[in-house]
Design a protein around this motif. Structure first.
Motif, mmCIF file in Angstrom:
data_model
loop_
_atom_site.group_PDB
_atom_site.id
_atom_site.type_symbol
_atom_site.label_atom_id
_atom_site.label_comp_id
_atom_site.label_asym_id
_atom_site.label_seq_id
_atom_site.Cartn_x
_atom_site.Cartn_y
_atom_site.Cartn_z
ATOM 1 N N THR A 31 8.692 8.233 1.628
ATOM 2 C CA THR A 31 7.620 7.279 1.869
ATOM 3 C C THR A 31 6.464 7.702 0.971
ATOM 4 O O THR A 31 6.015 8.851 1.031
ATOM 5 N N LEU A 32 6.048 6.785 0.085
ATOM 6 C CA LEU A 32 5.068 7.149 -0.938
ATOM 7 C C LEU A 32 3.948 6.124 -0.964
ATOM 8 O O LEU A 32 4.189 4.945 -0.717
ATOM 9 N N PRO A 33 2.727 6.579 -1.292
ATOM 10 C CA PRO A 33 1.673 5.604 -1.566
ATOM 11 C C PRO A 33 2.059 4.860 -2.841
ATOM 12 O O PRO A 33 2.452 5.487 -3.829
ATOM 13 N N THR A 34 1.980 3.538 -2.816
ATOM 14 C CA THR A 34 2.504 2.763 -3.934
ATOM 15 C C THR A 34 1.856 3.127 -5.264
ATOM 16 O O THR A 34 2.513 3.199 -6.287
ATOM 17 N N HIS A 35 0.550 3.387 -5.243
ATOM 18 C CA HIS A 35 -0.108 3.658 -6.520
ATOM 19 C C HIS A 35 0.195 5.052 -7.059
ATOM 20 O O HIS A 35 -0.258 5.414 -8.124
ATOM 21 N N HIS A 36 0.942 5.859 -6.309
ATOM 22 C CA HIS A 36 1.338 7.168 -6.812
ATOM 23 C C HIS A 36 2.752 7.207 -7.333
ATOM 24 O O HIS A 36 3.268 8.263 -7.665
ATOM 25 N N ASP A 84 0.828 -1.208 0.000
ATOM 26 C CA ASP A 84 0.000 0.000 0.000
ATOM 27 C C ASP A 84 0.859 1.254 0.000
ATOM 28 O O ASP A 84 0.538 2.242 -0.620
ATOM 29 N N ARG A 85 1.950 1.175 0.773
ATOM 30 C CA ARG A 85 2.899 2.290 0.764
ATOM 31 C C ARG A 85 4.301 1.722 0.639
ATOM 32 O O ARG A 85 4.536 0.549 0.918
#
Lengths: 325, 518
Positions: B224-229, B211-212
């Motif tokens: 640290t990033l949201p995976t879908h972004h 998710d991240r």
């Protein structure tokens, strides 16, 4: 030529285990002289010395082979039983089958080498642990010895007995055989390329393999040589007493391992000299002789020898640990 | 936004003056899969070891649920607080049954400490029903596949009421189908509000499950990033972007490569036996070249080298040296054919630690000192020469190699192979655990070796800057295959990582990056 001290794996600054044992041996003898001046008269004679070395010949020959194996990081529990078996088979061939002595002897030696080689194949190729392999073959060899010889084969031909009984300079043939073999083993281990490989094998088998050292071949050959020496020891002993006993080798493999460890070998491998094996056997033989002269009950021999072994190796280990800090 | 289940703030750790974690922050929410990415040595494992109480931090604060502390004093404290770690090397007992493994050290007992086997098996069955219903608690662990063993380990962690589950490279030994099953399990755990930390080199998996994602580099937090972004490309840039770290100078004007010296036509493992299973490896080494073999841990680089060196007998090998087919069925045959191999782990499979330097130097060339009678004086002379020319710091050549420094030990190994003088020297992780000075010397030695007529070097290294500075050409391995070849001009950390980390599979990647992944 380098000094002999450099021939072992040169590992530390202090006493090598060999010199330590020599010191212990001298101290033991001197103590005996001081404590028991009367018994000393009995101890310090040529006849007594001749009997000590005669009695150590059997284990001495085994110890030389065992030292080679232990340098290579392994050992063989079947050698006592193998010596018995070869003695009995050789005796049976000349007494019951009527073979000429030289043929019987040659066959016996070949049987010893082949049996040892079989141990080696199982350990090196099939990769069964040496303890398990030789524990198994120990049972097989002693069983075969009993099957063929019963308790033993007596009254062997005089031409055979001469092999073990003839004397030169007051010492019997087995002693001279041991001396020649020990010299050969020393030269081989200290000065030949081939036998030097056993030190690498024992020190780090993986690294030895990756350095192009033929690890499996060395193991098989080591066991075969051990078997050959065990066969020789069994034959010479049978000749000396003109009897092939099926139980002569019982416990002798442990005696040989004890001597090698006293003389500087390690169960981890990579360490040891022919000279150390000989010294180990001599030390044990002298100690037993002293106890015999003092008429110490035989039960005590095992206790004392066991204590000496643990003490000697323990002191060595403590000293070593201090040095490496 | 729900409150994080786990918060780590300002985590710091140094080993012998080297900072491996520089004030890293990290958090995990309940019901989240949080991926942790970074190159080898970025500090991922250290950070997780701090969390699991295996390693003591130098500074920082951990908050887990209601517990707030500077550190977990030991692994048991972390366990009690709800941290479950599934280790890279499994910490299970192979000869014991599944139930015994799950309840190791805390078996249900009746009076007098007698283990209640029936109860233990019932309990284990109930736990397994949720995680892996096809595993019987009575099976011996050694009879299970790696995937199932891992399931058992996860079950064990959950049975300790883990609220945070750490998975360190969980798919390294798993097949595609097994990976899918593991992911199913992780999704079920996510719905049970367990927080999952997922460490992986495989970016495709990161995008599949997490998710991240948090990226570490050289012990410092990057993002640290949201995976879908985010995209794989962005992650790779974050992982390798060197910034201030000075990269070593590239090899000075390269010698034009000579005729082919080593032609590996085909190296393959029989299918299903080994992991990683080598498949159709082929490459070429020309005279004068330094060839790099790059890839992630477990990609099959060392296996390729060992096969080439005759030390993995099961593999099928078709190799030509200088145009002639050669037989490579044992290391001694490989040495005769003109190969040398400096192994990856110098203490385990390289040095004879309780033997002297001189004996170590001569170990692979004993026949040069006499077929029968051994020339001790010659051996000593050679050792002295090598000691001087390689500047090995030691008391004398009779000193044991056990207490030499890592750099000097590595030089002893190189001396051994220089003494053999192979045509191709394979070096596996030549500077691992070696200080900077010795590293430069080792690099110089390798360059000099390759520059001599008729010689070449094959370097395996996980240290990307090292490979980039040494190699004329780089083959990148991935999952037992050669994933690609890079010339000096094409080679960069990003290019290597892209080949090494990606995997061709219908992963749900953002379409923008799909075409860029090989």
């Amino acid at each position: 030529m380098s000094p002999p001290a450099a021939n072992a794996s040169p590992r530390r600054v202090g006493l090598s285990r060999e010199s330590g044992l020599l010191l212990l041996l001298v101290v033991t003898v001197v103590l005996f002289r001081l404590l028991f001046p009367v018994s000393w008269q009995q101890f310090a004679t040529f006849d007594n010395f001749a009997s000590v070395v005669r009695n150590m010949a059997f284990e001495g020959i085994l110890a030389l082979g065992m030292m080679l194996l232990m340098i290579g990081g392994t050992f063989d529990l079947s050698v006592g039983a193998l010596a018995s078996m070869v003695g009995v088979v050789t005796g049976w061939l000349m007494k019951e089958a009527g073979w000429p002595v030289p043929f019987a002897v040659a066959t016996g030696i070949a049987l010893g080498a082949a049996s040892g080689f079989a141990n080696g194949v199982v350990v090196a190729k099939v990769r069964v642990n040496a303890l398990i392999t030789t524990l198994g073959t120990m049972g097989i060899f002693s069983g075969v010895a009993l099957l063929i010889g019963g308790p033993g084969i007596t009254f062997l031909p005089p031409s055979f007995a001469r092999l073990g009984q003839s004397e030169w300079l007051g010492l019997q043939a087995p002693v001279w055989l041991l001396a020649v073999l020990a010299l050969g083993a020393h030269v081989a281990l200290a000065h030949t390329r081939f036998f030097r490989q056993f030190y690498y094998l024992g020190s780090n088998p993986k690294a030895a393999y990756l350095s192009g050292i033929p690890v499996e071949r060395l193991q098989m050959l080591g066991f075969a040589l051990m078997g050959l020496l065990a066969g020789l020891a069994g034959i010479v002993y049978a000749a000396r007493v003109a009897t092939a006993s099926s139980t002569i080798g019982v416990g002798k493999e442990l005696g040989a391992i004890t001597a090698c460890i006293l003389g500087g070998a390690s169960l981890q491998g990579g360490r040891g000299t022919a000279w150390g094996a000989l010294l180990g056997v001599l030390f044990v033989a002298l100690l037993q002789n002293m106890l015999l002269i003092k008429q110490v009950r035989p039960e005590w021999q095992g206790i004392i020898l066991g204590a000496v072994l643990v003490f000697a190796v323990g002191v060595d280990s403590l000293l070593n640990r201090k040095q490496s800090r | 936004m729900d409150a994080p289940l786990l918060q780590m703030r300002g985590m710091r750790k140094s080993y012998g003056g080297v900072e491996v974690l520089k004030s890293v922050d990290f958090e995990v929410r309940a019901g989240e899969v949080h991926a942790l990415c970074g190159e080898n040595g970025a500090g991922k494992s250290t950070l997780m070891n701090l969390l699991a109480g295996v390693v003591a931090p130098d500074g920082g604060e951990i908050t887990l649920g209601n517990t707030r502390c500077a550190a977990f004093a030991h692994a048991h404290a972390a366990q009690t607080a709800g941290v479950g770690m599934v280790f890279q090397e499994r910490s299970l007992f192979a000869p014991l049954t599944v139930a015994e493994n799950i309840y190791a050290g805390r078996q249900p007992t009746r009076s007098w400490g007698v283990i209640d086997h029936a109860q233990m098996i019932r309990n284990a069955e109930r736990l397994l029903a949720e995680t892996a219903p096809d595993i019987s608690p009575r099976e011996r662990l050694q009879d299970l596949s790696p995937a199932h063993q891992q399931m058992v380990e996860i079950t064990k962690a959950l049975s300790l009421d883990a609220r945070i589950l750490i998975l360190d490279e969980p798919t390294a030994a798993l097949t595609e189908t097994e990976t899918t099953r593991l992911f199913d399990l992780l999704r079920r755990l996510r719905s049970r509000e367990v927080g999952i930390v997922y460490i992986s080199h495989r970016l495709e998996e990161v995008f599949q499950i997490s998710d991240r994602v948090t990226v570490l580099k050289d012990g410092a937090w990057q993002a640290t990033l949201p995976t879908h972004h985010t995209t794989p490309d962005e992650l790779i840039r974050l992982m390798v972007g060197r910034g201030l770290a000075p990269s070593p100078p590239p090899r000075a004007n390269t010698v034009p490569a000579g005729p082919p010296l080593l032609e590996v036509r085909r190296i393959s493992d029989p299918p299903g036996l080994a992991s990683p299973c080598l498949q159709e490896i082929s490459f070429q080494v020309r005279e004068g070249e330094i060839i790099g073999l790059a890839g992630l841990a477990g990609a099959g680089r060392t296996e390729t080298a060992l096969t080439l060196f005759g030390a993995r007998r099961s593999a099928q090998v078709l190799v030509e040296m200088a145009g002639q087919p050669v037989s490579l069925r044992s290391p001694s045959e490989a040495i005769d054919a003109g190969l040398g191999y400096v192994s990856e782990d110098r203490k385990e499979s390289g040095l004879f630690l309780d033997m002297s330097l001189r004996r170590n130097v001569s170990a692979a060339s004993l026949t040069r000192f006499g077929r029968w009678w051994f020339d001790d004086a010659g051996e000593k002379r050679v050792a002295e020469e090598r000691r001087t020319s390689l500047r090995i710091a030691c008391r004398d050549v009779e000193q044991d190699t056990a207490h030499l420094s890592g750099g000097n030990q590595q030089k002893v190994l190189l001396a051994r192979w220089l003494q053999v003088d192979p045509r191709i020297l394979i070096v596996d992780e030549p500077t691992r655990g070696v200080d900077v000075g010795a590293k430069a010397e080792v690099h110089r030695l390798l360059r000099d070796f390759a520059a001599r007529p008729g010689h070449a070097v094959l370097v395996i290294s996980s240290d990307l800057p090292e490979i980039l500075s040494l190699a004329d050409r780089i083959y990148v391995m991935r999952a037992g295959c050669i994933a690609g070849e890079l010339s000096r001009a094409e080679a960069s950390e990003e290019a290597v990582m892209r080949l090494a980390a990606a995997r061709q599979s219908p992963a749900p990647l953002p379409s923008s990056s799909q075409d860029r992944l090989a």
